[in-house]
Design a protein around this motif. Sequence first.
Motif, PDB file in Angstrom:
ATOM      1  N   ALA A  62      17.905  -1.708 -39.749  1.00 13.57           N
ATOM      2  CA  ALA A  62      19.056  -0.897 -40.151  1.00 13.57           C
ATOM      3  C   ALA A  62      18.648   0.553 -40.370  1.00 13.57           C
ATOM      4  CB  ALA A  62      19.681  -1.473 -41.415  1.00 13.57           C
ATOM      5  N   ALA A  63      17.450   0.759 -40.959  1.00 17.92           N
ATOM      6  CA  ALA A  63      17.025   2.119 -41.293  1.00 17.92           C
ATOM      7  C   ALA A  63      16.538   2.889 -40.066  1.00 17.92           C
ATOM      8  CB  ALA A  63      15.922   2.081 -42.352  1.00 17.92           C
ATOM      9  N   TYR A  64      15.768   2.220 -39.192  1.00 17.33           N
ATOM     10  CA  TYR A  64      15.096   2.969 -38.121  1.00 17.33           C
ATOM     11  C   TYR A  64      15.693   2.746 -36.731  1.00 17.33           C
ATOM     12  CZ  TYR A  64      11.769   3.994 -41.773  1.00 17.33           C
ATOM     13  OH  TYR A  64      11.206   4.436 -42.937  1.00 17.33           O
ATOM     14  N   TYR A  65      16.537   1.744 -36.604  1.00 17.25           N
ATOM     15  CA  TYR A  65      17.201   1.508 -35.305  1.00 17.25           C
ATOM     16  C   TYR A  65      18.679   1.854 -35.430  1.00 17.25           C
ATOM     17  CZ  TYR A  65      19.700  -1.395 -31.851  1.00 17.25           C
ATOM     18  OH  TYR A  65      20.562  -1.862 -30.892  1.00 17.25           O
ATOM     19  N   GLY A  66      19.335   1.319 -36.460  1.00 18.13           N
ATOM     20  CA  GLY A  66      20.739   1.672 -36.647  1.00 18.13           C
ATOM     21  C   GLY A  66      21.483   0.641 -37.477  1.00 18.13           C
ATOM     22  N   ARG A  67      22.466   1.132 -38.216  1.00 21.41           N
ATOM     23  CA  ARG A  67      23.210   0.269 -39.125  1.00 21.41           C
ATOM     24  C   ARG A  67      24.104  -0.722 -38.383  1.00 21.41           C
ATOM     25  NH1 ARG A  67      23.223   2.459 -44.406  1.00 21.41           N
ATOM     26  NH2 ARG A  67      25.316   1.727 -44.883  1.00 21.41           N
ATOM     27  N   VAL A  68      24.227  -0.536 -37.065  1.00 23.51           N
ATOM     28  CA  VAL A  68      25.039  -1.456 -36.271  1.00 23.51           C
ATOM     29  C   VAL A  68      24.479  -2.878 -36.340  1.00 23.51           C
ATOM     30  CG1 VAL A  68      23.781  -1.075 -34.101  1.00 23.51           C
ATOM     31  CG2 VAL A  68      26.197  -1.747 -34.041  1.00 23.51           C
ATOM     32  N   VAL A  69      23.214  -3.027 -36.696  1.00 21.31           N
ATOM     33  CA  VAL A  69      22.644  -4.380 -36.769  1.00 21.31           C
ATOM     34  C   VAL A  69      23.460  -5.266 -37.718  1.00 21.31           C
ATOM     35  CG1 VAL A  69      20.283  -3.785 -36.134  1.00 21.31           C
ATOM     36  CG2 VAL A  69      20.957  -3.695 -38.545  1.00 21.31           C
ATOM     37  N   LEU A  75      17.983 -14.494 -34.814  1.00 20.81           N
ATOM     38  CA  LEU A  75      17.630 -13.063 -34.836  1.00 20.81           C
ATOM     39  C   LEU A  75      18.778 -12.274 -34.205  1.00 20.81           C
ATOM     40  CD1 LEU A  75      14.030 -13.694 -33.457  1.00 20.81           C
ATOM     41  CD2 LEU A  75      14.549 -13.062 -35.814  1.00 20.81           C
ATOM     42  N   PRO A  76      19.774 -11.912 -35.001  1.00 21.17           N
ATOM     43  CA  PRO A  76      20.938 -11.223 -34.441  1.00 21.17           C
ATOM     44  C   PRO A  76      20.645  -9.739 -34.226  1.00 21.17           C
ATOM     45  CG  PRO A  76      21.315 -11.737 -36.774  1.00 21.17           C
ATOM     46  CD  PRO A  76      19.912 -12.139 -36.450  1.00 21.17           C
ATOM     47  N   ASN A  77      20.174  -9.413 -33.038  1.00 21.73           N
ATOM     48  CA  ASN A  77      19.771  -8.056 -32.694  1.00 21.73           C
ATOM     49  C   ASN A  77      18.824  -7.470 -33.743  1.00 21.73           C
ATOM     50  OD1 ASN A  77      19.611  -5.768 -31.077  1.00 21.73           O
ATOM     51  ND2 ASN A  77      21.349  -4.773 -32.090  1.00 21.73           N
ATOM     52  N   ILE A  78      17.799  -8.228 -34.087  1.00 21.03           N
ATOM     53  CA  ILE A  78      16.762  -7.700 -34.990  1.00 21.03           C
ATOM     54  C   ILE A  78      15.880  -6.825 -34.103  1.00 21.03           C
ATOM     55  CG2 ILE A  78      14.940  -8.284 -36.632  1.00 21.03           C
ATOM     56  CD1 ILE A  78      17.764  -9.079 -37.528  1.00 21.03           C
ATOM     57  N   ASN A 117      19.695  -2.305 -61.152  1.00 20.86           N
ATOM     58  CA  ASN A 117      20.818  -2.610 -60.281  1.00 20.86           C
ATOM     59  C   ASN A 117      20.386  -2.166 -58.887  1.00 20.86           C
ATOM     60  OD1 ASN A 117      23.201  -3.187 -59.108  1.00 20.86           O
ATOM     61  ND2 ASN A 117      24.455  -1.835 -60.356  1.00 20.86           N
ATOM     62  N   ALA A 118      19.905  -3.108 -58.108  1.00 22.65           N
ATOM     63  CA  ALA A 118      19.320  -2.766 -56.813  1.00 22.65           C
ATOM     64  C   ALA A 118      19.370  -3.966 -55.902  1.00 22.65           C
ATOM     65  CB  ALA A 118      17.855  -2.349 -56.995  1.00 22.65           C
ATOM     66  N   GLY A 119      19.229  -3.684 -54.638  1.00 25.24           N
ATOM     67  CA  GLY A 119      19.059  -4.755 -53.667  1.00 25.24           C
ATOM     68  C   GLY A 119      20.299  -5.041 -52.862  1.00 25.24           C
ATOM     69  N   GLY A 120      20.154  -6.005 -51.971  1.00 30.64           N
ATOM     70  CA  GLY A 120      21.250  -6.373 -51.087  1.00 30.64           C
ATOM     71  C   GLY A 120      20.718  -6.777 -49.731  1.00 30.64           C
ATOM     72  N   GLY A 121      21.507  -6.565 -48.706  1.00 30.16           N
ATOM     73  CA  GLY A 121      21.155  -7.006 -47.373  1.00 30.16           C
ATOM     74  C   GLY A 121      20.520  -5.902 -46.553  1.00 30.16           C
ATOM     75  N   ILE A 165      19.467 -17.119 -40.853  1.00 28.22           N
ATOM     76  CA  ILE A 165      19.707 -15.865 -40.132  1.00 28.22           C
ATOM     77  C   ILE A 165      18.778 -14.813 -40.729  1.00 28.22           C
ATOM     78  CG2 ILE A 165      21.359 -14.008 -39.678  1.00 28.22           C
ATOM     79  CD1 ILE A 165      23.602 -15.980 -39.729  1.00 28.22           C
ATOM     80  N   VAL A 166      18.012 -14.160 -39.862  1.00 29.75           N
ATOM     81  CA  VAL A 166      17.086 -13.126 -40.318  1.00 29.75           C
ATOM     82  C   VAL A 166      17.848 -11.816 -40.515  1.00 29.75           C
ATOM     83  CG1 VAL A 166      15.037 -11.776 -39.691  1.00 29.75           C
ATOM     84  CG2 VAL A 166      15.145 -14.226 -39.139  1.00 29.75           C
ATOM     85  N   TYR A 167      17.546 -11.116 -41.598  1.00 31.87           N
ATOM     86  CA  TYR A 167      18.083  -9.755 -41.747  1.00 31.87           C
ATOM     87  C   TYR A 167      16.939  -8.771 -41.884  1.00 31.87           C
ATOM     88  CZ  TYR A 167      17.596  -9.683 -46.943  1.00 31.87           C
ATOM     89  OH  TYR A 167      17.137  -9.690 -48.231  1.00 31.87           O
ATOM     90  N   SER A 168      17.209  -7.532 -41.499  1.00 34.41           N
ATOM     91  CA  SER A 168      16.126  -6.574 -41.330  1.00 34.41           C
ATOM     92  C   SER A 168      16.539  -5.207 -41.836  1.00 34.41           C
ATOM     93  CB  SER A 168      15.745  -6.509 -39.840  1.00 34.41           C
ATOM     94  OG  SER A 168      14.849  -5.454 -39.590  1.00 34.41           O
ATOM     95  N   GLN A 169      16.019  -4.836 -43.008  1.00 41.25           N
ATOM     96  CA  GLN A 169      16.307  -3.495 -43.535  1.00 41.25           C
ATOM     97  C   GLN A 169      15.683  -2.425 -42.644  1.00 41.25           C
ATOM     98  OE1 GLN A 169      14.885  -4.900 -47.556  1.00 41.25           O
ATOM     99  NE2 GLN A 169      16.385  -3.400 -48.237  1.00 41.25           N
ATOM    100  N   GLN A 170      14.512  -2.728 -42.076  1.00 40.09           N
ATOM    101  CA  GLN A 170      13.861  -1.709 -41.241  1.00 40.09           C
ATOM    102  C   GLN A 170      14.648  -1.486 -39.949  1.00 40.09           C
ATOM    103  OE1 GLN A 170       9.948  -3.423 -40.854  1.00 40.09           O
ATOM    104  NE2 GLN A 170      10.354  -4.282 -38.835  1.00 40.09           N
TER     105      GLN A 170
END
Length: 717
Positions: free
Chosen positions: A398-405, A444-447, A257-261, A391-396
Amino acid sequence: MQNRREFLQQAGVIAAGAGLAGAAPQQAATAGGDWYGRPMRWFQLAFVEDDPGQYDPAFWLDYFKRIHADAVCLSAGGCVAFYPTKVPFHYRSKFLGDRDIFGEMLAGCRKLGMNAIARTDPHAAHQDVYDAHPEWIAVDENGQKRRHWADPELWVTCALGGYNFEFMTDVTIEIVRNYGVDGIFSNRWAGSGMCFCKSCQALFRDYSGHDLPRTADPLDPVRRQYLLWHEERLFDLWRLWDTEIKKINPNAAFLANAGGGALSGLDMKTIGTLAPTLFADRQARHGLMAPWANGKNAKEYGATLEGKAIAGITSVGLEEAYRWKDSVQNGDEIRLWMADGVAHNLRPWVTKFNAKPIDKRWLPPVEQFFNWHYRNEKYLRNEKSLAEVAIVYSQQSAAYYGRVVEDHALGYYQALVEARVPFDMAHDLLLDEDHVSRYRVLVLPNIAALSDRQCEQILRYVDAGGSIVATYETSLYDEWGKRRKDFGLAALFGASFEGRIDKKLQNSYLDIGKPHPLVRGLENATRIVNGVNWIHVKASSPLAANPLTLVPSYPDLPMEEVYARVPHTDTPGVYAREHGKGRVVYFPFDVDRTFWEILANDHGTLLKNAVAWTSRGEQPLSVTGKGLIDVSLWRQKSSITAHLVNLTNPMAMKGPLREIIPSPPQHVRIRVPKGSQVKAVRFLVNPGAPRYRTVNGFLEVEVPPIELNEAVAVDLV
Ligand SMILES: [Zn+2]
């Protein structure tokens, strides 16, 4: 306690009950070859401890048959075992007696031809585990062993040490060996927050040479190492369990049970390589979640699972923070959630905790939806999305810049749903040609956090004729969240960072300039509201057009002072240019995030126009008419299917629904794939025959009022 002889006797009974022949695992529902793509409809029965002897297995088997569920997930062990386990400290339900309710249900489901996986939950343990193996218990930052937050008789386990790596491995092996299940689905296997136990301390010191970090700041080098170590350890566990499962049943897998955006913890790219199928666990709306959130989840998983089956877990109950696990939602809300997931390629999975249902109102709506799905399965077994925008999503980020992405992504997502653009989500670690060349536009929404290599990939994508729309701080940071002197994509934007960002702007505007496709529909506005975070940039080449210009912030009180001190500037609010064969639009402000916050229509128009202009031509599906309709277009073996999910509802932006409100009729245009011809067109919901015609390679269909959803299925020759 039973003795060993009694265990063995019982095991014999179980083996007979489950139809086992000696030690050989029973054949799965599809013998030979992968089973993972087969199931189209899942049901999960999550037992509670007092189910044994008190629930009615026949009721469930009858229901599974009626809803045409072809796969099942049954609770087997971990925190509570529902079969006569022999693994030391594996706690058996105190209601189990000499029963094996897991084995019974498994046998019944197999008779129905269903695939079956076993659920484990390792996150909590009983007192005897604590007493015998205190080192398996999670420890908080103050050095205290953690009691379970919801049930103080239990203890929270450490996910990264012996409890999972040894004890749960034994449990996993026992279940697969005794029952030959098609997989083990483990819930809450990845820990419950940071653990400071001796094992974690020692393992991290071996890995990094440091003590566990006491800060959550991702820019802290030790914290960064912790994040990497934590992820590596969990993927090691995943591989361990998967290997042990396959030693016994090569056609089974560990199904985490893993994964997501963007906000999910484990890297989705790695998950995409490890998982043969996966289950998207976003069970229902809560708070202000939009009704398209299930579809968004589907697209995020789809970005890295690449054609593998993904089931979307739907809860029949409310999913609010108060965790009313025995509750039941409005049937229309349940159906809408499933319909939006299915439109974006999730296979429906309904989960029910407690096999003794109290409130049964959910049974008919789920049956109705599953039966619709069963009847139309041919048109729902998708091979690929025909969307040309992603639409591109970016876990990195969210992790290293901020969850506001995530707020930027949600804003762009909402805008494209309103615009009825069929679109996918793309993962930022998969921007190579193989993955993105099929898209005409990448958004690229604030990637914000992108490596040099990722920037290079985007540059190559545009050089090859692709287009991008980027907002705000996209590419201003490297992959570890360290700010660059200039955007990594400055060459594409045609603009460079000037070193200054204004935050929380009050009362600032944008002037609408000369007519341009980017401001189409805003010609009469003269001025529209600005975003609230503005990044100062300088054009690096002459602008081909300047259709949107800054009106700087001016006092908003006292009212007598509310007039623009600088009424006009030439400062661009958007950079729009051709680059090679591609087009680039860059907004130097948080237009997408502001849209999500205030939902001003003008911002939605800008976001929509940017995708339309960069797309250079019509989308493969257009839907015209009033209402909020979430759309998608999928290719099957010998057909294409356009989905229209009717989100038009007073409770669209804060559920739950009260009732479905039919949409007005819609005019639909579907591009017929090159080399194919239309053989037949059908509605998958409305019983009527579609009126349609083919014009210049496009199929045109009038869709009558839509209740929950409609799908236009086009058979091709
Ligand atoms: Zn630990």
